[in-house]
Design an enzyme around this catalytic site. Structure first.
Site, short mmCIF file in Angstrom:
data_model
loop_
_atom_site.label_atom_id
_atom_site.label_comp_id
_atom_site.label_asym_id
_atom_site.label_seq_id
_atom_site.Cartn_x
_atom_site.Cartn_y
_atom_site.Cartn_z
N ASN A 29 -5.75 2.59 -12.70
CA ASN A 29 -4.74 1.66 -12.18
C ASN A 29 -3.36 2.29 -12.36
O ASN A 29 -3.16 3.14 -13.23
CB ASN A 29 -4.81 0.36 -13.00
N HIS B 35 0.63 1.04 -13.05
CA HIS B 35 1.41 -0.12 -13.45
C HIS B 35 2.88 0.31 -13.58
O HIS B 35 3.16 1.37 -14.14
CB HIS B 35 0.89 -0.66 -14.79
N ASP C 243 -3.93 -4.45 -17.84
CA ASP C 243 -2.94 -3.39 -18.07
C ASP C 243 -3.15 -2.69 -19.42
O ASP C 243 -2.19 -2.25 -20.06
CB ASP C 243 -1.51 -3.93 -17.93
N GLY D 212 0.78 -1.24 0.00
CA GLY D 212 0.00 0.00 0.00
C GLY D 212 0.80 1.29 0.00
O GLY D 212 0.33 2.30 0.52
N SER D 213 1.99 1.28 -0.59
CA SER D 213 2.74 2.55 -0.61
C SER D 213 2.09 3.57 -1.54
O SER D 213 2.13 4.77 -1.27
CB SER D 213 4.20 2.32 -0.99
N ASN D 214 1.46 3.12 -2.61
CA ASN D 214 0.71 4.07 -3.45
C ASN D 214 -0.52 4.59 -2.72
O ASN D 214 -0.86 5.77 -2.85
CB ASN D 214 0.32 3.42 -4.78
N LEU E 122 -10.10 -8.31 -12.75
CA LEU E 122 -11.48 -7.85 -12.58
C LEU E 122 -12.35 -8.37 -13.71
O LEU E 122 -11.91 -8.46 -14.86
CB LEU E 122 -11.49 -6.32 -12.56
N GLN F 168 8.55 7.43 -8.51
CA GLN F 168 7.78 8.18 -9.51
C GLN F 168 6.29 7.83 -9.42
O GLN F 168 5.43 8.69 -9.66
CB GLN F 168 8.30 7.89 -10.93
N ARG G 228 -6.00 -8.84 -8.10
CA ARG G 228 -7.05 -9.71 -8.65
C ARG G 228 -7.44 -9.18 -10.02
O ARG G 228 -7.58 -7.97 -10.21
CB ARG G 228 -8.31 -9.68 -7.78
C1 GRF Z 1 3.20 -0.96 -7.57
O1 GRF Z 1 4.44 -1.18 -8.16
C2 GRF Z 1 2.14 -0.73 -8.61
O2 GRF Z 1 2.62 -0.10 -9.75
C3 GRF Z 1 1.70 -2.14 -8.94
O3 GRF Z 1 1.76 -2.83 -7.72
C4 GRF Z 1 2.69 -2.19 -6.85
C5 GRF Z 1 1.94 -1.85 -5.60
O4 GRF Z 1 2.78 -1.34 -4.60
N1 GRF Z 1 0.41 -2.14 -9.56
P1 GRF Z 1 2.15 -0.69 -3.32
O5 GRF Z 1 1.25 -1.75 -2.68
O6 GRF Z 1 1.36 0.52 -3.73
O7 GRF Z 1 3.29 -0.34 -2.43
#
Ligand code: GRF
Length: 213
Positions: free
Chosen positions: A106, A108, A144, A11-13, A92, A172, A90
Site C-alpha cells: 500500500n 500512504h 496503515d 489513480g495517479s499512482n 480489507l 514523491q 475499502r
Molecule cells: C494517495 O495519496 C495515496 O497515498 C492514498 O490515496 C491517494 C490515492 O491517489 N492511499 P491516486 O488515486 O493514486 O491519485
C-alpha cells in the site's frame, strides 16, 4: 512480475506504475486493474493502456469477507503475484490480508507510523509537523500498518493548505511506489522480523533533500 492494482478513484499512482512498467527494463507488468467503483478514473487510465480491468461493487455483496473473496478470485485469475493498493478506499478483511501476506502493498501519504487513517494532511498541519511524506509498506490487518519498504520526506511549509501538502507529497508517491515495486520484482526485498531488508540498498546520506530511498 505480474501486478494487480486496486483503485477506487483518480489513480495517479496507478498511472505512475503504468508509466514505469512501460519501460523495457522494468521488471513488472500490470495484469489487472480492479476497482470497487465503476466510475473510478483509474479504470480509464488502465483502458487507455490496454490493461484488463474489473469492477466489483462492494454493494453487491453481503459482507466484507465475500467481497474480498471475489476480489481474490479475480486477482488469482489474472496471475498477479503482487497486489498494489493505490487509493483503494475499502478496509480489507483479515482473510484477504492473510492470503496475500507479503504480496500486498500500500502507499500512504504520511511518514508512517505517524498519521495513519484519513484526513492525513489536515492533521499533519494541525499538529505543526515540520516534515511529512509518504510510505510504501506491506499490508497487515490493522489499517496503515506493516513493514516499511520505502519512504520519502517533504517539508511542511507554514502557509501550506492540506491541498498544497498533498500535491507536494503526491509527487514523491509517484517516485517511490514504482521504485518499491521494482525492488520487489527484482527479488531484492524480504521481510524479517517485520522489518524490510532490501538487498544492496542503503539510503544515501542527504537523501532528505533528494529523496532516493
Ligand atoms: C494517495 O495519496 C495515496 O497515498 C492514498 O490515496 C491517494 C490515492 O491517489 N492511499 P491516486 O488515486 O493514486 O491519485
Amino acid at each position: 512480475m505480474k501486478l494487480a492494482v486496486l483503485v477506487s478513484g483518480r489513480g495517479s499512482n496507478l498511472q505512475a506504475l503504468i508509466d514505469a512498467c512501460a519501460a523495457d527494463d522494468f521488471p513488472a507488468e500490470i495484469a489487472l486493474v480492479l476497482s470497487n467503483k465503476a466510475d473510478a478514473y483509474g479504470l480509464e487510465r488502465a483502458s487507455n493502456a490496454n490493461i484488463p480491468t474489473a469492477v466489483l461493487s462492494h454493494k453487491d455483496f453481503d459482507d466484507r469477507e465475500s467481497f474480498d473473496a471475489a476480489m481474490s478470485a479475480k486477482i488469482e485469475d489474472s496471475g498477479a503475484e503482487l497486489v498494489c493498493l493505490a487509493g483503494f478506499m475499502r478496509l480489507l478483511s483479515d482473510g484477504f490480508v492473510r492470503q496475500w501476506r507479503d504480496r500486498l502493498i500500500n502507499i500512504h501519504p504520511s511518514l508512517l507510523p505517524a498519521f495513519k487513517g484519513l484526513h492525513v494532511h489536515e492533521r499533519t498541519i494541525e499538529e505543526g509537523a515540520r516534515f511529512s511524506g509518504c510510505t510504501v509498506h506491506y499490508v497487515r490487518p490493522a489499517m496503515d500498518e506493516g513493514p516499511i519498504i520505502s519512504q520519502a520526506v517533504v517539508a511542511v511549509h507554514p502557509t501550506d493548505t492540506p491541498d498544497d501538502l498533498a500535491a507536494r507529497i503526491l509527487e514523491q508517491e509517484h517516485i517511490i511506489y514504482p521504485r518499491a515495486v521494482k525492488y520487489i520484482a527484482e527479488g531484492r526485498v524480504r521481510v524479517s522480523a517485520e522489518r524490510v531488508l532490501i538487498e544492496d540498498h542503503i539510503v544515501p546520506e542527504g537523501a532528505l533533500n533528494n529523496p532516493a530511498n
